[in-house]
Structure formats: structure tokens, C-alpha cells
Design a protein around this motif. Structure first.
Motif, PDB file in Angstrom:
ATOM      1  N   ASN A  89       0.765  -1.134   0.026  1.00  0.00           N
ATOM      2  CA  ASN A  89      -0.062  -0.053   0.083  1.00  0.00           C
ATOM      3  C   ASN A  89       0.894   1.330  -0.096  1.00  0.00           C
ATOM      4  N   ASP A  90       1.957   1.294   0.607  1.00  0.00           N
ATOM      5  CA  ASP A  90       3.003   2.488   0.998  1.00  0.00           C
ATOM      6  C   ASP A  90       3.149   2.607  -0.897  1.00  0.00           C
ATOM      7  N   ASP A  91       3.839   1.605  -1.417  1.00  0.00           N
ATOM      8  CA  ASP A  91       4.435   1.727  -2.669  1.00  0.00           C
ATOM      9  C   ASP A  91       3.346   2.201  -3.791  1.00  0.00           C
ATOM     10  N   ALA A  92       2.097   1.619  -3.654  1.00  0.00           N
ATOM     11  CA  ALA A  92       1.064   1.856  -4.404  1.00  0.00           C
ATOM     12  C   ALA A  92       0.527   3.421  -4.184  1.00  0.00           C
ATOM     13  N   THR A  93       0.702   3.834  -2.987  1.00  0.00           N
ATOM     14  CA  THR A  93       0.380   5.348  -2.661  1.00  0.00           C
ATOM     15  C   THR A  93       1.174   6.335  -3.180  1.00  0.00           C
ATOM     16  N   ARG A  94       2.783   5.727  -3.028  1.00  0.00           N
ATOM     17  CA  ARG A  94       3.787   6.522  -3.500  1.00  0.00           C
ATOM     18  C   ARG A  94       3.495   6.774  -5.165  1.00  0.00           C
ATOM     19  N   ALA A  95       3.176   5.492  -5.724  1.00  0.00           N
ATOM     20  CA  ALA A  95       3.207   5.700  -7.257  1.00  0.00           C
ATOM     21  C   ALA A  95       1.903   6.593  -7.591  1.00  0.00           C
ATOM     22  N   LEU A  96       0.738   6.408  -6.966  1.00  0.00           N
ATOM     23  CA  LEU A  96      -0.249   7.241  -6.960  1.00  0.00           C
ATOM     24  C   LEU A  96      -0.110   8.682  -6.986  1.00  0.00           C
ATOM     25  N   LEU A  97       0.680   9.159  -6.003  1.00  0.00           N
ATOM     26  CA  LEU A  97       1.105  10.682  -5.580  1.00  0.00           C
ATOM     27  C   LEU A  97       2.051  10.887  -7.096  1.00  0.00           C
ATOM     28  N   GLN A  98       2.827  10.239  -7.508  1.00  0.00           N
ATOM     29  CA  GLN A  98       3.821  10.569  -8.733  1.00  0.00           C
ATOM     30  C   GLN A  98       2.808  10.817 -10.035  1.00  0.00           C
ATOM     31  N   ARG A  99       1.874  10.118 -10.081  1.00  0.00           N
ATOM     32  CA  ARG A  99       0.855  10.149 -11.106  1.00  0.00           C
ATOM     33  C   ARG A  99       0.067  11.544 -11.084  1.00  0.00           C
ATOM     34  N   LEU A 100      -0.438  11.816  -9.907  1.00  0.00           N
ATOM     35  CA  LEU A 100      -1.013  12.948  -9.290  1.00  0.00           C
ATOM     36  C   LEU A 100       0.051  14.179  -9.804  1.00  0.00           C
ATOM     37  N   CYS A 101       1.309  14.261  -9.216  1.00  0.00           N
ATOM     38  CA  CYS A 101       2.063  15.051  -9.562  1.00  0.00           C
ATOM     39  C   CYS A 101       2.161  15.433 -11.122  1.00  0.00           C
ATOM     40  N   GLY A 102       2.226  14.349 -11.895  1.00  0.00           N
ATOM     41  CA  GLY A 102       2.295  14.479 -13.365  1.00  0.00           C
ATOM     42  C   GLY A 102       0.963  15.250 -13.925  1.00  0.00           C
ATOM     43  N   GLU A 103      -0.232  14.666 -13.552  1.00  0.00           N
ATOM     44  CA  GLU A 103      -1.514  15.301 -13.829  1.00  0.00           C
ATOM     45  C   GLU A 103      -1.623  16.662 -13.737  1.00  0.00           C
ATOM     46  N   LEU A 104      -1.043  17.128 -12.264  1.00  0.00           N
ATOM     47  CA  LEU A 104      -1.128  18.522 -11.784  1.00  0.00           C
ATOM     48  C   LEU A 104      -0.082  19.386 -12.651  1.00  0.00           C
ATOM     49  N   SER A 105       1.091  19.081 -12.950  1.00  0.00           N
ATOM     50  CA  SER A 105       1.972  19.680 -13.635  1.00  0.00           C
ATOM     51  C   SER A 105       1.738  19.850 -15.257  1.00  0.00           C
ATOM     52  N   MET A 106       0.575  19.237 -15.781  1.00  0.00           N
ATOM     53  CA  MET A 106       0.010  19.477 -17.220  1.00  0.00           C
ATOM     54  C   MET A 106      -0.437  20.793 -17.352  1.00  0.00           C
ATOM     55  N   PRO A 107      -0.154  21.369 -18.666  1.00  0.00           N
ATOM     56  CA  PRO A 107      -0.896  22.529 -18.861  1.00  0.00           C
ATOM     57  C   PRO A 107      -2.254  22.402 -18.990  1.00  0.00           C
ATOM     58  N   CYS A 108      -2.976  23.398 -18.605  1.00  0.00           N
ATOM     59  CA  CYS A 108      -4.418  23.573 -18.652  1.00  0.00           C
ATOM     60  C   CYS A 108      -4.806  23.953 -19.888  1.00  0.00           C
ATOM     61  N   ASP A 109      -5.525  23.213 -20.665  1.00  0.00           N
ATOM     62  CA  ASP A 109      -5.905  23.579 -21.992  1.00  0.00           C
ATOM     63  C   ASP A 109      -7.182  24.571 -22.051  1.00  0.00           C
ATOM     64  N   ALA A 110      -7.981  24.584 -20.868  1.00  0.00           N
ATOM     65  CA  ALA A 110      -9.009  25.506 -20.839  1.00  0.00           C
ATOM     66  C   ALA A 110      -8.906  26.872 -20.136  1.00  0.00           C
ATOM     67  N   CYS A 111      -7.574  27.163 -19.802  1.00  0.00           N
ATOM     68  CA  CYS A 111      -7.445  28.428 -18.823  1.00  0.00           C
ATOM     69  C   CYS A 111      -7.303  29.514 -19.836  1.00  0.00           C
ATOM     70  N   GLY A 112      -7.998  30.441 -19.505  1.00  0.00           N
ATOM     71  CA  GLY A 112      -8.116  31.728 -20.328  1.00  0.00           C
ATOM     72  C   GLY A 112      -9.399  31.801 -21.514  1.00  0.00           C
ATOM     73  N   LYS A 113      -9.732  30.384 -21.769  1.00  0.00           N
ATOM     74  CA  LYS A 113     -10.668  30.290 -22.813  1.00  0.00           C
ATOM     75  C   LYS A 113     -12.285  30.503 -22.028  1.00  0.00           C
ATOM     76  N   HIS A 114     -12.452  30.291 -21.008  1.00  0.00           N
ATOM     77  CA  HIS A 114     -13.795  30.615 -20.385  1.00  0.00           C
ATOM     78  C   HIS A 114     -14.022  32.029 -19.567  1.00  0.00           C
ATOM     79  N   ARG A 115     -13.418  32.921 -20.216  1.00  0.00           N
ATOM     80  CA  ARG A 115     -13.494  34.228 -19.291  1.00  0.00           C
ATOM     81  C   ARG A 115     -14.430  35.173 -19.800  1.00  0.00           C
ATOM     82  N   GLY A 116     -14.836  35.085 -21.238  1.00  0.00           N
ATOM     83  CA  GLY A 116     -16.030  35.810 -21.736  1.00  0.00           C
ATOM     84  C   GLY A 116     -17.274  35.222 -21.366  1.00  0.00           C
ATOM     85  N   PRO A 117     -18.355  36.133 -21.584  1.00  0.00           N
ATOM     86  CA  PRO A 117     -19.941  35.688 -21.140  1.00  0.00           C
ATOM     87  C   PRO A 117     -20.320  34.729 -22.029  1.00  0.00           C
TER      88      PRO A 117
END
Length: 108
Positions: A22-50
Motif C-alpha cells: 500500500n505504501d508503494d502503491a500510494t507513492r506511485a499514485l502521488l507521482q501520477r497525481l504530480c504528473g497530472e497536476l503539472s500538465m498545462p490546462c488547455d481551458a485556462c483563459g478560454k472561459h473568461r468571456g460571457p
């Protein structure tokens, strides 16, 4: 009957906490989350207008929607000057104890 049910719940929780890997599985999950969170947001700035529609919700099975560690406990995500910090409460389910698993994403 009630004592038997409580004893079986405690036994199941104990077995889950002592599951090897479980420790190793959780460490792997946290690394995957880091990767997901570091990816650029393709929607940022596109939903500012009404006239622009709101961003769509993430799929139900998406890792970032409800991140949980290998024990089923919620992963805490903190964002600050040092980047993103992910914290799993570990087997005991409580943050701030010796069995917590922590991963820092971003700035080091």
C-alpha cells in the motif's frame, strides 16, 4: 451480534492497514497525481468571456476528481509558494502522523 460486527470491522480495518504494497502503491499514485497536476490546462483563459461556455466537469473515474490513497483515504492537495504538496494520511487515516506519505510537485 453487535460485538461480532464491530470485531469483524476492526479485523477488516487492521488487515487493510497491514496490506503489503500500500505504501508503494500510494507513492506511485502521488507521482501520477504530480504528473497530472503539472500538465498545462488547455481551458485556462478560454472561459473568461460571457459567451464562452463553462468548462466541462472531469469524468467520474478521473484521478484528480477524488484522489484517494491505497487505503481509500482522501489525498490532501496543498498549493503554495513551494509548489504543490500531496499528502496521504497513510494506513492510520490521520494526517500529521509518522506513517504519512508526502510528495512535493513543482518547486523544490
Amino acid at each position: 451480534m453487535r460485538r461480532l460486527m464491530i470485531a469483524s470491522l476492526l479485523l477488516a480495518a487492521s488487515a487493510r492497514a497491514q496490506t503489503p504494497g500500500n505504501d508503494d502503491a500510494t507513492r506511485a499514485l502521488l507521482q501520477r497525481l504530480c504528473g497530472e497536476l503539472s500538465m498545462p490546462c488547455d481551458a485556462c483563459g478560454k472561459h473568461r468571456g460571457p459567451a464562452t461556455p463553462a468548462p466541462t466537469a472531469r469524468p467520474a473515474g478521473d484521478l484528480l476528481r477524488h484522489p484517494a490513497d491505497a487505503w481509500g483515504h482522501a489525498v490532501q492537495i496543498s498549493v503554495g509558494g513551494e509548489g504543490i504538496v500531496l499528502r496521504s494520511p497513510g494506513a492510520d487515516g490521520e494526517l500529521g502522523t509518522a506513517d504519512d506519505i508526502v510528495a512535493a510537485c513543482g518547486k523544490n
